[in-house]
Design an enzyme around this catalytic site. Structure first.
Site, PDB file in Angstrom:
ATOM      1  N   ASP A 287      28.327  23.592 -38.989  1.00 54.76           N
ATOM      2  CA  ASP A 287      28.139  22.148 -39.151  1.00 54.76           C
ATOM      3  C   ASP A 287      29.461  21.394 -39.058  1.00 54.76           C
ATOM      4  OD1 ASP A 287      25.475  22.464 -39.273  1.00 54.76           O
ATOM      5  OD2 ASP A 287      25.184  21.474 -41.199  1.00 54.76           O
TER       6      ASP A 287
ATOM      7  N   ASP B 297      16.695   9.891 -37.272  1.00 52.91           N
ATOM      8  CA  ASP B 297      16.103  10.017 -35.936  1.00 52.91           C
ATOM      9  C   ASP B 297      16.140  11.414 -35.316  1.00 52.91           C
ATOM     10  OD1 ASP B 297      18.771  10.235 -35.392  1.00 52.91           O
ATOM     11  OD2 ASP B 297      18.922   8.414 -34.177  1.00 52.91           O
TER      12      ASP B 297
ATOM     13  N   ASP C   6      24.736  23.359 -48.453  1.00 50.17           N
ATOM     14  CA  ASP C   6      23.850  23.461 -47.289  1.00 50.17           C
ATOM     15  C   ASP C   6      24.653  23.686 -46.012  1.00 50.17           C
ATOM     16  OD1 ASP C   6      24.496  20.678 -48.125  1.00 50.17           O
ATOM     17  OD2 ASP C   6      23.714  20.183 -46.151  1.00 50.17           O
TER      18      ASP C   6
ATOM     19  N   ARG D 131      23.595  25.418 -30.170  1.00 43.23           N
ATOM     20  CA  ARG D 131      24.456  26.288 -30.979  1.00 43.23           C
ATOM     21  C   ARG D 131      23.920  27.715 -30.935  1.00 43.23           C
ATOM     22  NH1 ARG D 131      25.542  23.036 -36.566  1.00 43.23           N
ATOM     23  NH2 ARG D 131      23.336  23.333 -36.986  1.00 43.23           N
TER      24      ARG D 131
ATOM     25  N   ARG E 259      21.723  29.557 -44.585  1.00 40.99           N
ATOM     26  CA  ARG E 259      22.737  28.889 -45.414  1.00 40.99           C
ATOM     27  C   ARG E 259      22.506  29.208 -46.895  1.00 40.99           C
ATOM     28  NH1 ARG E 259      23.630  23.794 -42.273  1.00 40.99           N
ATOM     29  NH2 ARG E 259      22.780  24.229 -40.228  1.00 40.99           N
TER      30      ARG E 259
HETATM   31  P1  AMP Z   1      25.006  17.051 -42.668  1.00 32.89           P
HETATM   32  O1  AMP Z   1      25.720  16.108 -43.556  1.00 32.89           O
HETATM   33  O2  AMP Z   1      25.212  16.818 -41.179  1.00 32.89           O
HETATM   34  O3  AMP Z   1      25.214  18.495 -43.039  1.00 32.89           O
HETATM   35  O4  AMP Z   1      23.450  16.748 -42.858  1.00 32.89           O
HETATM   36  C1  AMP Z   1      22.806  16.769 -44.100  1.00 32.89           C
HETATM   37  C2  AMP Z   1      21.330  16.746 -43.871  1.00 32.89           C
HETATM   38  O5  AMP Z   1      20.966  15.564 -43.151  1.00 32.89           O
HETATM   39  C3  AMP Z   1      20.803  17.911 -43.056  1.00 32.89           C
HETATM   40  O6  AMP Z   1      19.563  18.245 -43.595  1.00 32.89           O
HETATM   41  C4  AMP Z   1      20.676  17.324 -41.671  1.00 32.89           C
HETATM   42  O7  AMP Z   1      19.711  17.986 -40.902  1.00 32.89           O
HETATM   43  C5  AMP Z   1      20.260  15.889 -41.957  1.00 32.89           C
HETATM   44  N1  AMP Z   1      20.648  14.962 -40.883  1.00 32.89           N
HETATM   45  C6  AMP Z   1      21.881  14.519 -40.560  1.00 32.89           C
HETATM   46  N2  AMP Z   1      21.827  13.659 -39.526  1.00 32.89           N
HETATM   47  C7  AMP Z   1      20.529  13.531 -39.171  1.00 32.89           C
HETATM   48  C8  AMP Z   1      19.819  12.788 -38.185  1.00 32.89           C
HETATM   49  N3  AMP Z   1      20.422  11.964 -37.328  1.00 32.89           N
HETATM   50  N4  AMP Z   1      18.475  12.922 -38.138  1.00 32.89           N
HETATM   51  C9  AMP Z   1      17.841  13.738 -38.985  1.00 32.89           C
HETATM   52  N5  AMP Z   1      18.433  14.448 -39.945  1.00 32.89           N
HETATM   53  C10 AMP Z   1      19.758  14.361 -40.047  1.00 32.89           C
HETATM   54 MG    MG Z   2      24.678  20.154 -42.546  1.00 32.70          MG
END
Ligand code: AMP
Ligand code: MG
Length: 538
Positions: A298, A146, A288, A204, A211
């Site tokens: 992050d 979302d 990432d 932020r 990255r």
């Molecule tokens: P993270 O584990 O938070 O580093 O996220 C990994 C990937 O998932 C990144 O590309 C984030 O942008 C995407 N992501 C995490 N949560 C959401 C969310 N609620 N909606 C869209 N993308 C998400």
């Molecule tokens: Mg991330």
């Protein structure tokens, strides 16, 4: 937080630019539809409007850096801007494309799935600062999710990034946290129990959000020219000093690229030395989530060591493998740099030179870590070889009995060679009544080794103590404190949150008003969700 602003007096809105979008190719497709983006580094995307934005927190330091005054940050316009409901003049928001290795596996295209970049502004010290809204709605990289964030995770990001900054750890910053007025559904423990939570957006701020994964995806897709453009752009904007070739240094493109990679390795190592110094566990060191500038980025299921345990990770998703446990972070840093080097190899065609730099990472880390440990212990350490047994015994001593890491080192600042160490650090033991005589003796024996070094180095005790107190914080963002602040904020009570905001600003100075914030974790928080276990759901 402030007196109501007079709209006539309100400062003019600055105009935001983006050197990244000026230099890099744009995805020709419009809209937020999920897609694989090729031969482009970003997609244009607008934040999705929220119902009723209200500013809950803003950082006076970050605001000051950006030239934003209090009246502006307290105004309704600020809440509109920081939620993405209104745009700064000149802003053309965008989401960037990146890939990454997640838990050791190549995961393909990821990208800013819920982060929308607004552009950059010159900060007070002339450095450009990028503003990014996290939770501002879906983008082409949302992969069906979302694009939103909840108050719980936004508070964790805001508080921790600010805490890290004041601890002296390289990190992205947080300008603001805005409640959106919308509810967001999350299944916090992925156990079929979805709940509505308050939605929030953090703005932020960082000199760059690039990255490792940005470079990796170009290489993976065989986009050699694009990878080269990205490297050149990154060096020009984020590492301009490297363009000034020093006397005696090799000139030429290959030499420049190698010097840059070496710099990235060193910045990464520096960040890791800091994490180990303060007891921070990132929890999701996927490539990432690795900043090219060596910034902590992050904030997800991170945690702080209460009792010293190198095997600990707060991330429930990683509970089996413990890939990202505290003690393994420096090695994972190197693994991630190997993945970056693999990607760069497409353009920097000198595998041997890249390998040599990676090998040097380990040496550089060891050397910096030794210097840091010396500062924590208040003695000059000689070398990793000479001091190996002494440091290994410290590791063992810290794990003999549940010992609070932060309190141990803070109390250690008071240690004098004539003292018994187990008495000086008594406040750090979780169950002092069950500390056996054998344990005590072993702790004191290590204390005697430390005492010998202190005696032979002959530093003035008060000076030694003052130096140690600058390395060993008394206040860190203890997991249970953050969780208590979140629980209360979810009920509309922000008192603890505001207290924590104050406490984290001065982590190295004891303040009698904040005594409770330096106490060890209470027993009820030992295995409580949010206090010791966190999921990636945010
Ligand atoms: P993270 O584990 O938070 O580093 O996220 C990994 C990937 O998932 C990144 O590309 C984030 O942008 C995407 N992501 C995490 N949560 C959401 C969310 N609620 N909606 C869209 N993308 C998400
Ligand atoms: Mg991330």
């Amino acid at each position: 937080m402030s007196t109501p602003s007079n709209p006539e007096k309100q400062q003019a809105l600055p105009s935001l630019q983006s050197r990244f979008t000026l230099a890099m190719p744009q995805d020709p497709i419009q809209g937020i539809g999920m897609r694989q983006v090729n031969d482009a580094m970003y997609s244009r995307v607008l934040p999705t409007a929220v119902a009723e934005p209200k500013t809950l927190l803003w950082s006076r330091d970050v605001a000051f850096d950006l030239g934003f005054d209090e009246a502006f940050c307290s105004s309704p316009v600020f809440a509109q801007l920081m939620s993405g409901n209104q745009l700064f003049p000149g802003t053309a928001p965008f989401a960037t494309r990146y890939g990454g290795h997640q838990f050791g596996q190549w995961a393909g295209q990821l990208g800013d799935g819920r982060a929308i970049n607004l552009g950059e502004l010159p900060g007070r010290n002339a450095e450009m600062l990028n503003l990014q809204l996290k939770g501002a709605g879906p983008t082409p990289y949302s992969r069906g999710a979302d694009g939103r964030a909840v108050l719980r995770s936004s508070l964790r990001e805001y508080l921790c990034s600010e805490a890290m900054h004041f601890l002296g750890v390289p990190t992205t910053r947080a300008l603001s946290l805005v409640l959106t007025g919308d509810m967001v559904v999350r299944d916090m423990f992925y156990d079929g129990n979805p709940q509505k939570e308050l939605g929030a957006i953090v703005c932020r701020v960082a000199p760059s959000f690039t990255r490792f994964g940005h470079f990796q995806l170009c290489a993976y897709r065989g986009e050699k020219d694009l990878l080269k453009e990205l490297i050149d752009h990154t060096i020009a904007t984020d590492f301009p000093d490297l363009l000034l070739t020093a006397k005696g240094q090799e000139s030429g493109e290959l030499a420049l690229y190698l010097r840059w990679f070496e710099q990235v390795c060193r910045l990464t190592a520096d960040m890791l030395v800091h994490w180990q110094r303060v007891g921070f566990v990132h929890g999701v060191m996927n490539t990432d989530n690795m900043s090219i500038l060596g910034l902590t980025i992050d904030y997800g299921p991170y945690g702080w060591l209460d009792n010293y345990d190198p095997d600990w990770t707060p991330n429930t998703t990683d509970a089996q493998m413990r890939r990202y446990r505290f003690g393994q972070q420096p090695a994972i840093g190197q693994w991630n740099l190997y993945q970056l080097a693999n990607a760069l190899l497409t353009v920097v065609e000198d595998a041997e030179a890249l390998q040599a730099i990676l090998t040097d990472y380990a040496h550089y880390y060891e050397q910096e870590n030794l210097a840091m440990m010396g500062r924590k212990l208040g003695v000059q350490l000689e070398s990793n070889e000479v001091d190996a047994d002494f440091l290994a015994e410290l590791e063992a001593v810290l794990q003999l009995h549940e010992t609070d890491m932060t309190l141990f080192y803070r109390q250690l600042c008071n240690f004098r060679p004539e003292n018994r160490l187990s008495e000086v650090v008594a406040a750090a033991f979780y169950e002092p009544q069950s500390l056996t005589l054998d344990c005590k003796n072993r702790i004191d024996a290590w204390g005697e080794q430390l005492a010998q070094r202190i005696r032979s180095q002959g530093q003035e005790p008060e000076q030694r103590k003052a130096q140690m107190q600058k390395t060993n914080p008394c206040y860190v963002l203890r997991n249970y404190l953050a969780q208590q602040a979140i629980d209360q904020a979810n009920l509309g009570d922000y008192q603890l949150l505001h207290e924590l905001e104050e406490v984290i600003r001065n982590p190295y100075t004891e303040n009698p008003r904040f005594e409770r914030f330096s106490q060890k974790r209470p027993d009820w928080a030992r295995d409580r969700a949010g206090c010791s276990m966190l999921s990636c759901s945010s």
